[in-house]
Design a protein around this motif. Structure first.
Motif, mmCIF file in Angstrom:
data_model
loop_
_atom_site.group_PDB
_atom_site.id
_atom_site.type_symbol
_atom_site.label_atom_id
_atom_site.label_comp_id
_atom_site.label_asym_id
_atom_site.label_seq_id
_atom_site.Cartn_x
_atom_site.Cartn_y
_atom_site.Cartn_z
ATOM 1 N N SER A 112 -89.420 -73.280 -54.401
ATOM 2 C CA SER A 112 -88.584 -72.646 -55.668
ATOM 3 C C SER A 112 -87.158 -71.718 -54.862
ATOM 4 N N ASP A 113 -86.756 -72.199 -53.738
ATOM 5 C CA ASP A 113 -85.609 -71.227 -53.173
ATOM 6 C C ASP A 113 -84.680 -72.287 -52.538
ATOM 7 N N PRO A 114 -83.841 -72.772 -53.640
ATOM 8 C CA PRO A 114 -82.866 -74.282 -53.158
ATOM 9 C C PRO A 114 -81.887 -73.494 -52.211
ATOM 10 N N LEU A 115 -81.012 -74.411 -51.440
ATOM 11 C CA LEU A 115 -79.915 -73.816 -50.652
ATOM 12 C C LEU A 115 -78.795 -74.116 -51.497
ATOM 13 N N VAL A 116 -78.138 -72.738 -51.366
ATOM 14 C CA VAL A 116 -76.884 -72.650 -52.208
ATOM 15 C C VAL A 116 -75.575 -72.700 -51.268
ATOM 16 N N LEU A 117 -74.673 -73.773 -51.368
ATOM 17 C CA LEU A 117 -73.346 -73.932 -50.442
ATOM 18 C C LEU A 117 -72.258 -73.440 -51.160
ATOM 19 N N PHE A 137 -77.328 -82.379 -44.689
ATOM 20 C CA PHE A 137 -78.529 -81.315 -45.349
ATOM 21 C C PHE A 137 -79.435 -82.112 -45.831
ATOM 22 N N THR A 138 -79.589 -83.381 -45.224
ATOM 23 C CA THR A 138 -80.606 -84.162 -45.462
ATOM 24 C C THR A 138 -82.148 -83.839 -45.199
ATOM 25 N N SER A 139 -82.348 -83.035 -44.012
ATOM 26 C CA SER A 139 -83.626 -82.515 -43.753
ATOM 27 C C SER A 139 -83.985 -81.382 -44.694
ATOM 28 N N VAL A 140 -82.940 -80.580 -45.001
ATOM 29 C CA VAL A 140 -83.211 -79.567 -46.046
ATOM 30 C C VAL A 140 -83.603 -79.995 -47.506
ATOM 31 N N ARG A 141 -82.798 -81.117 -47.732
ATOM 32 C CA ARG A 141 -83.086 -81.621 -49.071
ATOM 33 C C ARG A 141 -84.566 -82.046 -49.357
ATOM 34 N N GLN A 142 -85.039 -82.418 -47.981
ATOM 35 C CA GLN A 142 -86.639 -83.127 -48.278
ATOM 36 C C GLN A 142 -87.447 -82.096 -49.177
ATOM 37 N N LYS A 143 -87.223 -80.813 -49.003
ATOM 38 C CA LYS A 143 -88.113 -79.924 -49.772
ATOM 39 C C LYS A 143 -87.445 -79.034 -50.821
ATOM 40 N N ARG A 144 -86.078 -78.977 -50.829
ATOM 41 C CA ARG A 144 -85.224 -78.166 -51.303
ATOM 42 C C ARG A 144 -84.113 -78.713 -52.133
ATOM 43 N N ASP A 145 -83.691 -78.222 -53.554
ATOM 44 C CA ASP A 145 -82.576 -78.555 -53.937
ATOM 45 C C ASP A 145 -81.293 -77.993 -53.187
ATOM 46 N N LEU A 146 -80.297 -78.731 -53.544
ATOM 47 C CA LEU A 146 -78.916 -78.183 -53.078
ATOM 48 C C LEU A 146 -78.088 -77.938 -54.006
ATOM 49 N N LEU A 147 -77.434 -76.700 -54.091
ATOM 50 C CA LEU A 147 -76.559 -76.499 -55.313
ATOM 51 C C LEU A 147 -75.119 -76.150 -54.764
ATOM 52 N N PHE A 148 -74.180 -76.689 -55.055
ATOM 53 C CA PHE A 148 -72.846 -76.427 -54.851
ATOM 54 C C PHE A 148 -72.101 -75.670 -55.935
ATOM 55 N N ILE A 149 -71.935 -74.428 -55.824
ATOM 56 C CA ILE A 149 -71.337 -73.524 -57.102
ATOM 57 C C ILE A 149 -70.022 -73.268 -56.809
ATOM 58 N N ASP A 150 -69.117 -73.679 -57.698
ATOM 59 C CA ASP A 150 -67.818 -73.340 -57.959
ATOM 60 C C ASP A 150 -67.619 -71.765 -58.321
ATOM 61 N N LEU A 151 -67.296 -70.730 -57.438
ATOM 62 C CA LEU A 151 -67.069 -69.477 -57.849
ATOM 63 C C LEU A 151 -66.350 -69.112 -58.979
ATOM 64 N N ARG A 152 -66.320 -68.108 -59.748
ATOM 65 C CA ARG A 152 -65.373 -68.063 -60.839
ATOM 66 C C ARG A 152 -63.945 -67.786 -59.737
ATOM 67 N N GLY A 153 -62.955 -68.737 -60.587
ATOM 68 C CA GLY A 153 -61.635 -68.508 -60.254
ATOM 69 C C GLY A 153 -61.255 -69.860 -59.354
#
Length: 222
Positions: A112-117, A137-153
């Protein structure tokens, strides 16, 4: 925003504990350490307790992502956005959309704690970055979602673009290019002079918390 602020306070207490444990070496008086902690807590509360105007609290609607030109779709990826007030302290503030790309974990029951890039910038799109980095991040993704967030602006999240930069070419002399650049930057600063102060780290963190809360994650790894 409880999860983010709890982690913030936890980190703040760690800073003060470090000061106290090394006070005899660094000569930091106890009173000064306490004043530092008070300042940190007051700053956090000032942002965290600001009134928010009403925004949609429902689960974001995911859809197929549109890859940048020349890129192929990322397997198991979807894109969405959440609406947040541009100025959380103003109940009449307009809303802006914070866009992000999610790559689901391989495991059917992910942590329940994804990796945010987040793209280091300045001003780059994290969603665009996903297409060149997600494979690392293939190994991280085995157990966690990956989120790529465009910061405001940045990216698709109400970008603060400065039109005209594309007119600076390699054919220009250094002096001509510099003069052109300065003129464009002056126009850009004037264009955003009324709201540029709302595009700083504190507001970006609040946006991250809005996404975390809406998606139901316990916390983010950033």
């Amino acid at each position: 925003m409880q999860a983010v602020w709890f982690r913030f306070f936890e980190f703040s207490l760690l800073i003060i504990a470090t000061h106290l444990n090394t006070a005899h070496l660094r000569r930091i008086p106890l009173g000064k350490s306490c004043r530092i902690l008070t300042l940190i807590i007051n700053s956090a509360l000032a942002i965290g307790c600001q009134p928010h105007n009403a925004i949609n609290k429902e689960m974001p609607q995911f859809s197929q992502c549109t890859p940048p030109k020349g890129q192929t779709p990322i397997p198991e990826s979807q894109c969405a956005s959440v609406s947040v007030p541009e100025n959380p302290a103003d109940i009449t503030s307009r809303s802006i959309d914070i866009h992000f790309l999610r790559i689901k974990a391989v495991d059917a029951k992910p942590e329940s704690d994804p990796l945010v890039l987040i793209q280091g910038g300045p001003g780059g799109s994290s969603q665009t970055m996903a297409y060149s980095l997600y494979r690392y991040f293939t190994s991280v993704r085995q157990k966690r979602d990956l989120l790529f967030i465009d910061l405001r602006g940045t990216g698709e999240s109400n970008p603060l673009d400065c039109p005209g930069l594309e007119t600076i070419t390699a054919q220009m002399s250094d002096q001509e290019a510099l003069q052109k650049y300065r003129a464009i930057m002056a126009d850009c600063a004037h264009q955003y002079e009324n709201n540029s102060h709302l595009y700083t780290t504190a507001y970006a963190v609040a946006d991250l918390e809005a996404i975390r809360s809406r998606l139901g994650y316990r916390q983010f790894n950033v």
